[in-house]
Structures are given as C-alpha cells and as structure tokens.
Design a protein around this motif. Structure first.
Motif, PDB file in Angstrom:
ATOM      1  N   ASP A  94       0.851  -1.127  -0.049  1.00  0.00           N
ATOM      2  CA  ASP A  94       0.088   0.018   0.171  1.00  0.00           C
ATOM      3  C   ASP A  94       0.858   1.232  -0.052  1.00  0.00           C
ATOM      4  OD1 ASP A  94      -2.096  -1.640  -0.032  1.00  0.00           O
ATOM      5  OD2 ASP A  94      -2.356  -1.444   2.305  1.00  0.00           O
ATOM      6  N   ASN A  95       2.013   1.303   0.719  1.00  0.00           N
ATOM      7  CA  ASN A  95       2.677   2.668   0.893  1.00  0.00           C
ATOM      8  C   ASN A  95       4.203   2.319   0.614  1.00  0.00           C
ATOM      9  OD1 ASN A  95       0.569   4.373   2.228  1.00  0.00           O
ATOM     10  ND2 ASN A  95       0.451   2.458   3.222  1.00  0.00           N
ATOM     11  N   GLY A  96       4.907   1.234   0.117  1.00  0.00           N
ATOM     12  CA  GLY A  96       6.232   1.021  -0.034  1.00  0.00           C
ATOM     13  C   GLY A  96       7.161   1.634  -1.257  1.00  0.00           C
ATOM     14  N   ASN A  97       6.439   2.354  -1.655  1.00  0.00           N
ATOM     15  CA  ASN A  97       7.160   2.807  -3.083  1.00  0.00           C
ATOM     16  C   ASN A  97       8.245   3.775  -2.586  1.00  0.00           C
ATOM     17  OD1 ASN A  97       6.059   5.560  -2.971  1.00  0.00           O
ATOM     18  ND2 ASN A  97       4.127   4.446  -3.933  1.00  0.00           N
ATOM     19  N   PRO A  98       8.392   4.522  -1.550  1.00  0.00           N
ATOM     20  CA  PRO A  98       9.348   5.443  -1.269  1.00  0.00           C
ATOM     21  C   PRO A  98      10.744   4.460  -1.020  1.00  0.00           C
ATOM     22  CG  PRO A  98       7.585   6.106   0.136  1.00  0.00           C
ATOM     23  CD  PRO A  98       6.993   4.893  -0.598  1.00  0.00           C
ATOM     24  N   VAL A  99      10.783   3.177  -0.382  1.00  0.00           N
ATOM     25  CA  VAL A  99      11.822   2.293  -0.122  1.00  0.00           C
ATOM     26  C   VAL A  99      12.107   1.379  -1.059  1.00  0.00           C
ATOM     27  CG1 VAL A  99      11.825   3.097   2.391  1.00  0.00           C
ATOM     28  CG2 VAL A  99      10.567   0.880   1.509  1.00  0.00           C
ATOM     29  N   PHE A 100      10.851   0.917  -1.992  1.00  0.00           N
ATOM     30  CA  PHE A 100      11.010  -0.179  -2.893  1.00  0.00           C
ATOM     31  C   PHE A 100       9.757  -0.099  -3.682  1.00  0.00           C
ATOM     32  CE2 PHE A 100      11.511  -4.731  -3.890  1.00  0.00           C
ATOM     33  CZ  PHE A 100      12.884  -4.884  -3.882  1.00  0.00           C
ATOM     34  N   PHE A 134      10.848 -12.884   2.658  1.00  0.00           N
ATOM     35  CA  PHE A 134      10.310 -12.791   4.078  1.00  0.00           C
ATOM     36  C   PHE A 134      11.062 -11.922   5.039  1.00  0.00           C
ATOM     37  CE2 PHE A 134       6.818 -15.200   2.622  1.00  0.00           C
ATOM     38  CZ  PHE A 134       6.149 -15.777   3.534  1.00  0.00           C
ATOM     39  N   ASP A 135      12.526 -12.081   4.983  1.00  0.00           N
ATOM     40  CA  ASP A 135      13.175 -11.458   5.884  1.00  0.00           C
ATOM     41  C   ASP A 135      13.103  -9.910   5.343  1.00  0.00           C
ATOM     42  OD1 ASP A 135      14.112 -13.302   7.432  1.00  0.00           O
ATOM     43  OD2 ASP A 135      15.777 -13.864   6.066  1.00  0.00           O
ATOM     44  N   ASP A 136      13.139  -9.600   4.034  1.00  0.00           N
ATOM     45  CA  ASP A 136      12.981  -8.154   3.617  1.00  0.00           C
ATOM     46  C   ASP A 136      11.780  -7.604   4.009  1.00  0.00           C
ATOM     47  OD1 ASP A 136      15.615  -8.374   2.570  1.00  0.00           O
ATOM     48  OD2 ASP A 136      14.675  -9.628   0.569  1.00  0.00           O
ATOM     49  N   LEU A 137      10.720  -8.421   3.914  1.00  0.00           N
ATOM     50  CA  LEU A 137       9.274  -7.760   4.271  1.00  0.00           C
ATOM     51  C   LEU A 137       9.370  -6.764   5.558  1.00  0.00           C
ATOM     52  CD1 LEU A 137       6.958 -10.673   3.642  1.00  0.00           C
ATOM     53  CD2 LEU A 137       7.115  -8.534   2.566  1.00  0.00           C
ATOM     54  N   ILE A 138       9.808  -7.488   6.569  1.00  0.00           N
ATOM     55  CA  ILE A 138      10.056  -6.675   7.982  1.00  0.00           C
ATOM     56  C   ILE A 138      11.250  -5.520   7.870  1.00  0.00           C
ATOM     57  CG2 ILE A 138      10.594  -6.657  10.420  1.00  0.00           C
ATOM     58  CD1 ILE A 138       9.517  -9.542  10.252  1.00  0.00           C
ATOM     59  N   ILE A 139      12.418  -5.949   7.185  1.00  0.00           N
ATOM     60  CA  ILE A 139      13.577  -4.889   6.978  1.00  0.00           C
ATOM     61  C   ILE A 139      12.941  -3.695   6.383  1.00  0.00           C
ATOM     62  CG2 ILE A 139      15.630  -4.315   5.783  1.00  0.00           C
ATOM     63  CD1 ILE A 139      16.410  -7.388   6.606  1.00  0.00           C
ATOM     64  N   LEU A 140      12.375  -3.914   5.211  1.00  0.00           N
ATOM     65  CA  LEU A 140      11.789  -2.676   4.311  1.00  0.00           C
ATOM     66  C   LEU A 140      10.877  -1.872   5.051  1.00  0.00           C
ATOM     67  CD1 LEU A 140      11.847  -4.314   0.728  1.00  0.00           C
ATOM     68  CD2 LEU A 140      13.471  -2.608   1.855  1.00  0.00           C
ATOM     69  N   THR A 141       9.960  -2.507   5.814  1.00  0.00           N
ATOM     70  CA  THR A 141       9.026  -1.741   6.547  1.00  0.00           C
ATOM     71  C   THR A 141       9.365  -1.168   7.793  1.00  0.00           C
ATOM     72  OG1 THR A 141       7.258  -3.715   6.008  1.00  0.00           O
ATOM     73  CG2 THR A 141       6.624  -2.157   7.781  1.00  0.00           C
ATOM     74  N   VAL A 142      10.283  -1.468   8.318  1.00  0.00           N
ATOM     75  CA  VAL A 142      11.212  -0.643   9.448  1.00  0.00           C
ATOM     76  C   VAL A 142      11.672   0.403   8.784  1.00  0.00           C
ATOM     77  CG1 VAL A 142      13.075  -0.856  10.957  1.00  0.00           C
ATOM     78  CG2 VAL A 142      11.686  -2.596  10.908  1.00  0.00           C
ATOM     79  N   LYS A 143      12.205   0.309   7.545  1.00  0.00           N
ATOM     80  CA  LYS A 143      12.904   1.256   6.738  1.00  0.00           C
ATOM     81  C   LYS A 143      11.962   2.549   6.371  1.00  0.00           C
ATOM     82  CE  LYS A 143      15.931   2.167   2.754  1.00  0.00           C
ATOM     83  NZ  LYS A 143      16.727   2.931   3.171  1.00  0.00           N
ATOM     84  N   LEU A 144      10.737   1.814   5.853  1.00  0.00           N
ATOM     85  CA  LEU A 144       9.609   2.645   5.294  1.00  0.00           C
ATOM     86  C   LEU A 144       9.263   3.561   6.521  1.00  0.00           C
ATOM     87  CD1 LEU A 144       7.547   3.503   3.190  1.00  0.00           C
ATOM     88  CD2 LEU A 144       6.261   1.626   4.190  1.00  0.00           C
ATOM     89  N   LEU A 145       8.982   3.073   7.740  1.00  0.00           N
ATOM     90  CA  LEU A 145       8.472   3.846   8.853  1.00  0.00           C
ATOM     91  C   LEU A 145       9.356   4.764   9.430  1.00  0.00           C
ATOM     92  CD1 LEU A 145       6.359   1.084  10.382  1.00  0.00           C
ATOM     93  CD2 LEU A 145       5.399   2.602   8.873  1.00  0.00           C
ATOM     94  N   LYS A 146      10.527   4.217   9.270  1.00  0.00           N
ATOM     95  CA  LYS A 146      11.747   5.276  10.195  1.00  0.00           C
ATOM     96  C   LYS A 146      11.995   6.526   9.342  1.00  0.00           C
ATOM     97  CE  LYS A 146      15.224   3.036  12.033  1.00  0.00           C
ATOM     98  NZ  LYS A 146      16.174   2.000  12.116  1.00  0.00           N
ATOM     99  N   GLU A 147      11.867   6.204   7.999  1.00  0.00           N
ATOM    100  CA  GLU A 147      12.464   7.130   7.011  1.00  0.00           C
ATOM    101  C   GLU A 147      11.118   8.258   6.568  1.00  0.00           C
ATOM    102  OE1 GLU A 147      14.489   5.645   3.664  1.00  0.00           O
ATOM    103  OE2 GLU A 147      16.237   4.739   5.287  1.00  0.00           O
ATOM    104  N   ASN A 148       9.934   7.877   6.905  1.00  0.00           N
ATOM    105  CA  ASN A 148       8.955   8.656   6.284  1.00  0.00           C
ATOM    106  C   ASN A 148       7.981   8.849   7.299  1.00  0.00           C
ATOM    107  OD1 ASN A 148       8.968   8.330   2.910  1.00  0.00           O
ATOM    108  ND2 ASN A 148       9.940   6.681   3.893  1.00  0.00           N
ATOM    109  N   ASP A 149       7.780  10.181   7.774  1.00  0.00           N
ATOM    110  CA  ASP A 149       7.139  10.540   9.146  1.00  0.00           C
ATOM    111  C   ASP A 149       5.580  10.629   8.711  1.00  0.00           C
ATOM    112  OD1 ASP A 149       9.680  11.078  10.150  1.00  0.00           O
ATOM    113  OD2 ASP A 149       9.337  13.058  10.171  1.00  0.00           O
ATOM    114  N   ASP A 150       5.299  10.793   7.287  1.00  0.00           N
ATOM    115  CA  ASP A 150       3.917  10.750   7.162  1.00  0.00           C
ATOM    116  C   ASP A 150       3.201   9.489   7.306  1.00  0.00           C
ATOM    117  OD1 ASP A 150       5.398  10.211   4.950  1.00  0.00           O
ATOM    118  OD2 ASP A 150       4.013  11.068   3.574  1.00  0.00           O
TER     119      ASP A 150
END
Length: 728
Positions: free
Chosen positions: A142-148, A414-430
C-alpha cells in the motif's frame, strides 16, 4: 510497576457478561488502560481466552472502532485461531464452532467458511489480525514505494500462505536458493574466487570428512587425505599446495610417477613434462634423499627440491616455485587460465549445496539482526580460524550480489518484508504517523518469541497514547535457534517504561503434581521472571518415571504396555501424546506402536506448543549427545553473527522440557535410562513422582532351598546341612 488492584462491584451489566468467566488477574489485564501492558500467561492459564476477552471488551464495552485494533501473531494458524474464536463468540447458534471442530472438515473448507463468515461480520472484517510478515506485506504493497517498488514479487521456499496472497502472479518463480546459486556461478567467473571456493570445498567438506573417517578406521600414515584443485589425492598439505600452484599456473604435472633410472623403482613427488623436471618436497618426516639424489644424478635428470620451512610463507613459497620453474619451460608462466564452474565442481555438487545452505542461513541471521555486511566481514577477519575467515570472504560477496539482484528484479523475501517496512516507517514521517493514528490498540501474541527486528517494527507503530498489549510466557520461549530473544519479555520493564505486568498464575490444564514439578524444574533458570503457578485441579496422581536398561528395548516395551493400559481404561488416540526432542529418538517406539496397532499423537516438543492431552509420554530423557538436554554450540561461522553461550542454550532446553511437561492434563510418563538419567529428571523433587525399574537377574544370591526340608543351603552344597538329603 503500577498498582493493579481492581474492584468489580459497580461495573455495568454488559461488561460483567464479558468478564464474568475470568479470574481476578485475567480481569485486571483485560480492564487495564495502561499504555504498555505485559500479560505473563503461564502454561494452561487461559491466554487465548484473555486475549479474546480483551478484544471483545474494547469493541463492545469501550466502543473502540475495530479498524483501530491491530492483533499480531507469529503464525498463520494462530491468526486463524484468534479469528475463529471471535466468530464463535458472535455465533449464538454454535454452528460455526461445530463446523470448525469437526474432524472431517478439511483445511480448505475451513478457510472458505471462515472468509464467508468474516464478510458477514463487519466488526470482525474491520479488525487487522495478521502475522508480522502478512502485516508488512500489506504495508509495503500500500505504501512501500518510497523505499522499494510496491509492485514487488515475493520470493519464498514456502507456499507463501503466511502473507495471504490473493494474486499468485505476485510470487516469483525463482526461489531464494536458486538465486543465491546463480550469484555463486557469476562470482566464479572471477578466477581468484573460483579457486578460493574450490580450495574451501576441498579443505572443509571433502577432505574433512575423509580425514575424520580415516581417523576412525586407520592411521593416517601412508594414506592420501588431501585433495588438489586438479581433483587427485596427495599425502600432505604441502604437496597439495605445490600441486595447486602448478594447476593455477596451467602447468601440467604428474604426481608420484613410478620411475626407474638405474637401480630401483621409486616415486618422485612431481614430474613436470614441459620442463623435463622432477620436484621433491622434503620435510622432517621424509625418507632420506641420498639414494634418490644419486639416481637422479646417474640418470642425468633434473630434480629440484622444496622445503617445509617456506610453506607457511606465501611470498617465499611463490618465489621458490617461480625460481624452480621459470626458465625451465619455453612457455611463459601464466595464471590467466579459463576455469569453468561446471568442470571444477562437477564432482562436488552436493558440497556446493551444503555451502549454499550455510550461506542462506547466514543471510537470514544477518537480516534478522539488521547487520551491516562490510562491518560483519571486517569482524570475521579477526577470527582465529581460517575456515571461518574464508567462508565470509566467499559468502559476503554473493549475499551482496543476491541483494542487488533482488532489488533490480523487484524481488522481496520474507526477511526483507520486515526490514523494508522498518525502513519505510523510520524514514517517512507521514506514513509512520498514518499507521500510528490508525492503530490505537496493538496486541501481540507469543511475545516471548519476538526478535529484535520485530520489536523495532512495534516501536515504530506505537505512540505515547496508543496501547501496546503483549501476551506471552518467558518460561515457554523455545525458538532461540530461529532468532527469537527472550530478553525482550524478561526485561519488558526496561524496554517499556511505566508499564503494567499482569501474571496469570492459575493453570487450568494440568494437575497440581504436574504444575508443581514443572515449577521446580524451571526455577533452575536464572534468566526468567519469577512467578509461582498453581493448579486449578488437584489430583493425587504422581508422575511415572521409568528407568530403562535400554531405551530402545525395555523403554519401548514400557511405552507400549502403558498405552495399551490407557486404551483399556477408555483413553482414545487423541488423549495420548508422545513427545521427543528429535525425530530419530522416536523410530523404535513408532515401529513398536505400529506393530501393536496402537495409533497415539506423536510430535517433537517444538511442534507440540499449544497442544494438550490427558496423558503425555516424554521419551529419550538421557544425558549427553542425542539425549535431552541436547545442547550443541553452533558452528563458529554463525557465532560471528551471534555468539550464544552454553548456559543460555541449556536454559532454552530447560524451557523446552517445561513446555513438554505442561502439555499433560492428567498423567505424565517420563522414560529415561538407568545410570544415564537426564539432569532435567533429577531436577524434579522426589515427592512428585514414583519410579519404575526393569527387572534384573539376581545372580548375586548364591543360596537355594533344600528340596526336602526347604532350609536355605549354598548352591555348592551337595547335601543339606539340616536334613542330610542329597541335592541334585
């Protein structure tokens, strides 16, 4: 920790209907408004009931919108169970419960009916009940395009059921191991890499096995145990290094060619046809060279000699080899030979497969700990062992290539799913603020099994005014080998300030004997939260411990006889559960049960978590290798990433034993071995059990009864000393 005393007399009637079947401590946890809550739910303490009651309380009594509740589980089965309990709670006809519990209902039928029922219950369909992976999958879609690329494809060795995929076009046809293998082949286009890989495979897979086998069967003297890059066997590591130098420089040679120049047959170490040159390597263990040297001189042959003193210095060794060979052959010495992956490893595909499995596990550990590859590589260089250092030199480049390949192809594992989500939430305040505002209540099941990356995700999803409600039991943390970290639940108060901790301390499953014994065993762990679990049921029965002469003989007979006895008492096959530490322990028991047409539930202890049975057998309770506890320190390769100490491994084994014991509702049978009892059995106080032992012949008794007067006489007496009657 806050005061968690509550009074319930003045609550309105609807609330009492939801909580009236809870005990006081379950009620306290359900009604808590604290922002950070840990519910320590001991074995059999009604954890699922408490979680469901909490969720129902939020929706029906606190008027919380179900869309603002996030419930996270560790497995798809746990998510389905939570959903089923909610559906059952709203089905006054009881039809759904009967359908789900029917043994003849298939998994597909359950899934279809579950989805149908969810769609008819808006308050349930608006809930978010997901595994960590499934949640991250949806967030990235839904929202991952800023990191992937949010149109990514999932790569997995499994069926990907854990992420509820509706569109199978979103699953890559390539598997993680296939991609890693492809990256290995590409890396092998580099000459230095392929030679280093082959040397590693030969040294630590091929020759290691051969040497260990020979040490058991023979002495090493006179036997070939080292494999060259050419694929032949030589007698020493130094001879292997010489052969490899010649191979790398595309110089043909013959090893130990039978030669006779004049007086006798002998085998020079190497013959180099291009230079018409013989090469001998001399060590302090070599035979005297005088006779050989005379034969070379009298035969008019050129012979060069290398010495052991240069072999540990690569610079001296290379200079010596160039000095010996250079000028002796007309062709220029070249190291730019073409090497083929298939040709080099055509006999070692199974060993390459082992290397790839090790690399895959390393990759997963690196991702789980969120480590920097370059820093890890630098750390590995400081390791004392060549095998470890070389493995990292070989593995890290292909792990990097794997990452680049997946990024390029828009692949996510599967490991990337969590890594990328953490990166997404950490780097994108909105985006982070959107999910923090959406989920005001976060519930986490089996919190004792979370890892560091999952906790990072939780911390990014909660904010100060949202409630984090975690449920788990540190005594049942048994997945350290998968990367879970019991420290997050043991030190919950350190991680989440101003929290409440509620201890559910009544076991509704097991008898007081079983509960009491399990309490005493787990108290031996230092890294735990102290609690005293008590049983709701009181029964006079004791644990049965059978000390076998041999587990695979009378130990098996004991289990078979007991199962027959239980069947005769009216127990069914679903009432009996046989547990074991590792599957190979169970083979003789399984054969015997089949032979006797006894068909009993049997699982590894890890697979039994969450199950229960009236009678439980735990087999293989011996000490040492192959027993229980079964402690093995991990390969030194993986300890570069995470070094787990022996005492921590022992504590996890003890928690595993605790889980096994607490599967039993009424009767518990432990099968051990005389003189080799598991230390865990020794930790159970004597008043909790009775011991049964095998029958031994009493050959120490050297007396018999007189056949006439029945007085006791010596076996050696020919006549009775009392009546004088002659004995046979």
């Amino acid at each position: 920790m806050k005061d968690i005393s509550f009074f319930f007399l003045s609550f309105p009637q609807p609330l009492i209907r939801i909580i009236n079947n809870l005990n006081e401590k379950q009620k306290a946890s359900v009604l808590s408004d604290a922002k950070r809550v840990l519910v320590l739910a001991g074995a059999g303490s009604g954890k699922t009931k408490t979680v469901i009651s909490k969720l129902l309380h939020l929706v029906s009594e606190k008027s919380v919108k179900s869309s603002s509740i996030l419930a996270i589980t560790l497995t798809k089965n746990a998510a389905n169970e939570m959903t089923d309990r909610l559906l059952i709670s709203s089905d006054l006809t009881c039809e759904y419960e009967a359908f789900i519990q029917n043994k003849f209902t298939t998994a597909i039928q359950k899934e279809l009916e579950r989805k149908k029922r969810i769609s008819n219950e808006p308050w349930i369909s608006n809930l978010t009940i997901k595994t960590f992976h499934s949640l991250c999958y949806k967030i990235l879609r839904d929202n991952g395009n800023p990191v992937f690329d949010n149109k990514f494809k999932l790569i997995t060795d499994n069926s990907a059921e854990d992420v509820d995929l509706k569109n199978h076009e979103l699953i890559s046809v390539e598997k993680p191991k296939e991609i890693l293998g492809k990256m290995l082949i590409l890396a092998c286009k580099d000459r230095d890499y392929i030679l280093k890989l082959k040397r590693y495979i030969l040294d630590f897979y091929v020759d290691k096995v051969a040497i260990e086998r020979e040490m058991k069967l023979y002495t090493n003297e006179g036997r070939t145990t080292y494999t060259t890059l050419k694929g032949e066997k030589v007698k020493s590591k130094s001879e292997r290094d010489i052969a490899d130098w010649l191979y790398r420089h595309n110089i043909k040679y013959v090893y130990e060619k039978v030669t006779n120049f004049k007086d006798f047959n002998f085998k020079p170490d190497f013959f180099i046809p291009q230079a018409n040159l013989y090469l001998e390597h001399v060590t302090d263990k070599s035979y005297k060279m005088a006779d050989k040297e005379r034969q070379f001189i009298e035969g008019g042959k050129n012979c060069a000699v290398t010495y052991e003193s240069i072999m540990n210095n690569s610079i001296l060794f290379n200079l010596a080899m160039e000095r010996i060979v250079k000028g002796k052959i007309t062709e220029e010495i070249s190291s730019n030979i073409s090497l083929s992956y298939e040709e080099e490893f055509n006999r070692y595909h199974n060993k390459i497969d082992e290397f790839l499995k090790m690399t895959m596990r390393l990759q997963s550990m690196i991702k789980g700990e969120d480590l920097d590859l370059d820093i890890l590589l630098e750390k590995s260089f400081k390791n004392d062992h060549e095998r470890v250092r070389v493995f990292y030199e070989l593995a890290i480049p292909i792990i990097k290539s794997y990452k680049d390949y997946c990024t390029n192809k828009s692949f996510v594992d599967f490991d990337d799913l969590i890594i990328l989500t953490v990166k997404l939430l950490k780097e994108n305040d909105d985006i982070r603020e959107f999910y923090q505002a959406k989920f005001k209540y976060l519930m986490v099941d089996e919190f004792q099994d979370v890892n560091g990356l999952q906790v990072k995700l939780l911390d990014l999803l909660v904010k100060d005014d949202s409630q984090l409600f975690c449920v788990g039991d540190d005594w049942q943390s048994i997945y350290g080998f998968r990367g879970s970290n019991v420290d997050y639940i043991v030190n919950f108060e350190s991680h989440y300030k101003n929290c409440e901790i509620h201890k559910l301390d009544v076991n509704y499953r097991s008898t007081q004997t079983i509960v009491g014994a399990s309490n005493e065993v787990i108290k031996h762990n230092k890294n735990q939260i102290s609690k005293e679990i008590r049983a709701f049921k009181e029964a006079p029965t004791k644990i049965d411990i059978y000390r076998a002469k041999r587990l695979d003989l009378d130990g098996v007979d004991y289990l078979v006889d007991k199962v027959k006895e239980l069947y005769n008492r009216g127990f069914g096959k679903d009432d009996i559960l046989v547990l074991y530490r590792r599957s190979k322990m169970f083979t003789p028991y399984l054969d015997a049960l089949k032979a006797n047409k006894l068909f009993v539930s049997c699982k590894t202890i890890h697979a039994s978590k969450g199950l229960e049975a009236k009678a439980v057998f735990i087999i293989g309770l011996t000490e040492g290798n192959g027993g229980f506890p079964d402690i093995w320190l991990d390969d030194a390769i993986f300890r570069v990433v995470k070094d787990v100490k022996y005492d921590m491994l022992l504590e996890e084994e003890r928690r595993l034993f605790y889980v096994a014991i607490t599967r039993a509702k009424d009767e518990l049978f432990l099968i051990t071995e005389i003189g080799n009892e598991s230390s865990f059995v020794d930790e159970i106080p004597h008043h909790f059990y009775t011991v049964k032992k095998p029958i031994f012949r009493d050959d120490l008794d050297q007396t018999k009864k007189c056949k006439d007067c029945n007085d006791m006489i010596s076996l050696s007496d020919r006549f009775c000393k009392s009546c004088g009657v002659k004995q046979n």
